[in-house]
Design a protein around this motif. Structure first.
Motif, PDB file in Angstrom:
ATOM      1  N   HIS A   1      -7.177   2.701  12.827  1.00 28.01           N
ATOM      2  CA  HIS A   1      -6.218   3.475  13.610  1.00 28.01           C
ATOM      3  C   HIS A   1      -4.784   3.016  13.314  1.00 28.01           C
ATOM      4  O   HIS A   1      -3.895   3.840  13.083  1.00 28.01           O
ATOM      5  CB  HIS A   1      -6.524   3.315  15.097  1.00 28.01           C
ATOM      6  CG  HIS A   1      -5.877   4.327  15.971  1.00 28.01           C
ATOM      7  ND1 HIS A   1      -6.380   5.592  16.150  1.00 28.01           N
ATOM      8  CD2 HIS A   1      -4.731   4.282  16.713  1.00 28.01           C
ATOM      9  CE1 HIS A   1      -5.603   6.267  16.963  1.00 28.01           C
ATOM     10  NE2 HIS A   1      -4.593   5.496  17.324  1.00 28.01           N
TER      11      HIS A   1
ATOM     12  N   ASN B   1      -3.745   3.885   9.556  1.00 26.39           N
ATOM     13  CA  ASN B   1      -3.546   5.320   9.394  1.00 26.39           C
ATOM     14  C   ASN B   1      -2.203   5.768   9.956  1.00 26.39           C
ATOM     15  O   ASN B   1      -1.402   6.420   9.277  1.00 26.39           O
ATOM     16  CB  ASN B   1      -4.664   6.091  10.105  1.00 26.39           C
ATOM     17  CG  ASN B   1      -5.707   6.602   9.142  1.00 26.39           C
ATOM     18  OD1 ASN B   1      -5.406   6.944   8.007  1.00 26.39           O
ATOM     19  ND2 ASN B   1      -6.939   6.639   9.591  1.00 26.39           N
ATOM     20  N   HIS B   2      -1.960   5.410  11.197  1.00 27.62           N
ATOM     21  CA  HIS B   2      -0.780   5.932  11.885  1.00 27.62           C
ATOM     22  C   HIS B   2       0.489   5.144  11.561  1.00 27.62           C
ATOM     23  O   HIS B   2       1.595   5.684  11.649  1.00 27.62           O
ATOM     24  CB  HIS B   2      -1.047   5.988  13.391  1.00 27.62           C
ATOM     25  CG  HIS B   2      -2.130   6.963  13.741  1.00 27.62           C
ATOM     26  ND1 HIS B   2      -1.943   8.323  13.665  1.00 27.62           N
ATOM     27  CD2 HIS B   2      -3.424   6.770  14.123  1.00 27.62           C
ATOM     28  CE1 HIS B   2      -3.067   8.943  14.006  1.00 27.62           C
ATOM     29  NE2 HIS B   2      -3.974   8.018  14.275  1.00 27.62           N
TER      30      HIS B   2
ATOM     31  N   ARG C   1       1.715   6.931   8.489  1.00 30.84           N
ATOM     32  CA  ARG C   1       2.360   8.198   8.831  1.00 30.84           C
ATOM     33  C   ARG C   1       3.745   7.966   9.417  1.00 30.84           C
ATOM     34  O   ARG C   1       4.686   8.713   9.120  1.00 30.84           O
ATOM     35  CB  ARG C   1       1.483   8.968   9.824  1.00 30.84           C
ATOM     36  CG  ARG C   1       0.137   9.325   9.251  1.00 30.84           C
ATOM     37  CD  ARG C   1      -0.761   9.980  10.269  1.00 30.84           C
ATOM     38  NE  ARG C   1      -2.106  10.127   9.728  1.00 30.84           N
ATOM     39  CZ  ARG C   1      -3.020  10.954  10.200  1.00 30.84           C
ATOM     40  NH1 ARG C   1      -2.740  11.705  11.240  1.00 30.84           N
ATOM     41  NH2 ARG C   1      -4.210  11.030   9.655  1.00 30.84           N
ATOM     42  N   THR C   2       3.859   6.932  10.242  1.00 28.20           N
ATOM     43  CA  THR C   2       5.163   6.601  10.818  1.00 28.20           C
ATOM     44  C   THR C   2       6.156   6.218   9.727  1.00 28.20           C
ATOM     45  O   THR C   2       7.328   6.609   9.767  1.00 28.20           O
ATOM     46  CB  THR C   2       5.027   5.447  11.826  1.00 28.20           C
ATOM     47  OG1 THR C   2       4.059   5.799  12.817  1.00 28.20           O
ATOM     48  CG2 THR C   2       6.353   5.147  12.506  1.00 28.20           C
TER      49      THR C   2
ATOM     50  N   TRP D   1       2.469   0.221  17.119  1.00 28.37           N
ATOM     51  CA  TRP D   1       1.108   0.688  16.885  1.00 28.37           C
ATOM     52  C   TRP D   1       0.058  -0.363  17.258  1.00 28.37           C
ATOM     53  O   TRP D   1      -1.059  -0.014  17.657  1.00 28.37           O
ATOM     54  CB  TRP D   1       0.936   1.138  15.430  1.00 28.37           C
ATOM     55  CG  TRP D   1       1.458   2.529  15.241  1.00 28.37           C
ATOM     56  CD1 TRP D   1       2.528   2.931  14.502  1.00 28.37           C
ATOM     57  CD2 TRP D   1       0.931   3.717  15.856  1.00 28.37           C
ATOM     58  NE1 TRP D   1       2.711   4.285  14.615  1.00 28.37           N
ATOM     59  CE2 TRP D   1       1.742   4.796  15.443  1.00 28.37           C
ATOM     60  CE3 TRP D   1      -0.137   3.981  16.708  1.00 28.37           C
ATOM     61  CZ2 TRP D   1       1.513   6.102  15.850  1.00 28.37           C
ATOM     62  CZ3 TRP D   1      -0.363   5.280  17.127  1.00 28.37           C
ATOM     63  CH2 TRP D   1       0.443   6.323  16.689  1.00 28.37           C
TER      64      TRP D   1
ATOM     65  N   ASN E   1      -5.607  12.036  20.116  1.00 29.44           N
ATOM     66  CA  ASN E   1      -5.654  12.097  18.656  1.00 29.44           C
ATOM     67  C   ASN E   1      -5.023  13.381  18.132  1.00 29.44           C
ATOM     68  O   ASN E   1      -4.363  13.384  17.088  1.00 29.44           O
ATOM     69  CB  ASN E   1      -7.101  12.007  18.175  1.00 29.44           C
ATOM     70  CG  ASN E   1      -7.267  10.958  17.102  1.00 29.44           C
ATOM     71  OD1 ASN E   1      -6.305  10.453  16.541  1.00 29.44           O
ATOM     72  ND2 ASN E   1      -8.504  10.627  16.788  1.00 29.44           N
TER      73      ASN E   1
ATOM     74  N   ILE F   1      -1.140  12.830  18.352  1.00 25.23           N
ATOM     75  CA  ILE F   1      -0.556  11.899  17.388  1.00 25.23           C
ATOM     76  C   ILE F   1      -0.810  12.318  15.942  1.00 25.23           C
ATOM     77  O   ILE F   1      -0.209  11.745  15.017  1.00 25.23           O
ATOM     78  CB  ILE F   1      -1.072  10.449  17.600  1.00 25.23           C
ATOM     79  CG1 ILE F   1      -2.573  10.358  17.375  1.00 25.23           C
ATOM     80  CG2 ILE F   1      -0.686   9.939  18.968  1.00 25.23           C
ATOM     81  CD1 ILE F   1      -3.103   8.934  17.391  1.00 25.23           C
ATOM     82  N   ASN F   2      -1.683  13.319  15.721  1.00 25.28           N
ATOM     83  CA  ASN F   2      -1.875  13.835  14.370  1.00 25.28           C
ATOM     84  C   ASN F   2      -0.962  15.022  14.084  1.00 25.28           C
ATOM     85  O   ASN F   2      -0.565  15.232  12.935  1.00 25.28           O
ATOM     86  CB  ASN F   2      -3.340  14.237  14.156  1.00 25.28           C
ATOM     87  CG  ASN F   2      -4.203  13.061  13.770  1.00 25.28           C
ATOM     88  OD1 ASN F   2      -4.213  12.626  12.631  1.00 25.28           O
ATOM     89  ND2 ASN F   2      -4.929  12.509  14.743  1.00 25.28           N
TER      90      ASN F   2
END
Length: 333
Positions: free
Chosen positions: A93, A96-97, A100-101, A140, A172, A175-176
């Protein structure tokens, strides 16, 4: 139908995922080495891409390798131990994020870099990047902490269940969708800045901005970010759609074939395409950036020279031993 889909899923895991791991690790490692060079570390956008590659490398190994191991060497330890289940989910998690950030931050940096206003352009700086990168990571770490408490194992599967599963699905989805929306907005604003800078070059401030845009490395980084955003949106668009569908149809009684079809689609959207995102960066950077290709060639030539020198040194050492050994033998006799 269900047997065929299960066989396809297992074949993808057995044959395709090892290639994804190899390409992801080698590609991201090259990106890390290239963007770690002294000339690259002075650019804010390069720092975002550098830490993005590190995050992708972590994600490739934490997310994919256990899947391959579970298929080839059952039972899966991550479906047997609750601690391993939660830690793996937590790390996946975050990686992944966090990636993206970092892509969003790179988009904001490119928007600031192309802005006509000095106050906005100041946000495209190394000082901002050095603060934003660790801050995003800490955020995060805190946001994803709920996984360490609520993720569970049921029927040999590590996943989210019950009320927490429903809340997690909604969370989810948000945040996606949010990173993709921010990428689109900042991408649109960046392209608008570029059009304006080309049309209006009268004032000193605008001329300075054009001069910055002409810088080849800045242009290459801009192209990298734009293409990376396009690829990211293509590969991740299906993910929130499947999440929304699963959330609204979770209480419906479904046939075995329908469950298997939905499981296969979720596997493609929530595993395959997301994992391809983690290993696509190297191909994007190589295809779009001339300066990246140049730096990579220099790195490979340097590595080749180092290997050649080491090989010659080892060969010379062996030759000395071969020559000296008979002499020592004659001396003793």
């Amino acid at each position: 139908m269900s047997t065929v889909l299960l066989s396809i899923q297992q074949a993808i895991t057995r044959y395709l995922f090892p290639i994804v791991v190899a390409v992801g690790n080698s590609g991201n490692l090259i990106i890390i080495i290239v963007f770690s060079q002294p000339g690259r570390r002075t650019n804010a956008c390069s720092l975002y891409l550098l830490f993005g590659a590190i995050s992708n490398m972590v994600n490739v190994n934490i997310a994919i390798v256990p899947l391959i191991n579970a298929l080839l060497n059952p039972p899966d330890p991550f479906s047997q131990s609750l601690v391993l289940c939660r830690v793996r989910g937590y790390l996946i998690h975050i990686s992944n994020h966090y990636f993206r950030t970092l892509v969003v931050l790179a988009c904001i940096d490119r928007y600031a870099m192309t802005s006509m206003r000095i106050s906005i352009r100041n946000w495209s700086s190394l000082k901002v990047a050095r603060r934003a990168i660790p801050l995003a990571f800490i955020i995060w770490l805190l946001i994803a902490s709920h996984i360490l408490v609520f993720e569970d194992i049921q029927n040999g599967r590590c996943y989210v269940y019950g009320l927490y599963g429903t809340v997690y699905s909604i969370y989810n989805i948000i945040i996606n969708i949010l990173p993709g929306s921010l990428m689109l907005v900042t991408g649109f604003l960046t392209m608008r800045n570029i059009r304006r800078s080309r049309m209006r070059i009268n004032t000193t401030e605008q001329i300075i901005n054009i001069g910055r845009l002409v810088n080849k490395k800045e242009l290459d980084l801009l192209k990298i970010v734009i293409v990376e955003v396009c690829v990211f949106l293509i590969l991740t668009t299906l993910f929130p759609i499947t999440l929304i569908y699963s959330t609204f149809t979770g209480n419906i009684v479904k046939s075995d074939d329908r469950v298997r079809i939905e499981t296969f689609i979720n596997f493609i959207a929530q595993s395959c395409l997301l994992y391809f995102t983690s290993c696509s960066n190297f191909f994007i950077y190589t295809a779009t950036s001339k300066s990246f290709r140049h730096d990579m060639k220099k790195l490979l030539f340097r590595l080749k020279r180092l290997i050649t020198v080491r090989s010659m040194t080892i060969a010379n050492s062996i030759m000395r031993l071969v020559v000296l050994r008979p002499q020592r033998t004659m001396t003793h006799t």
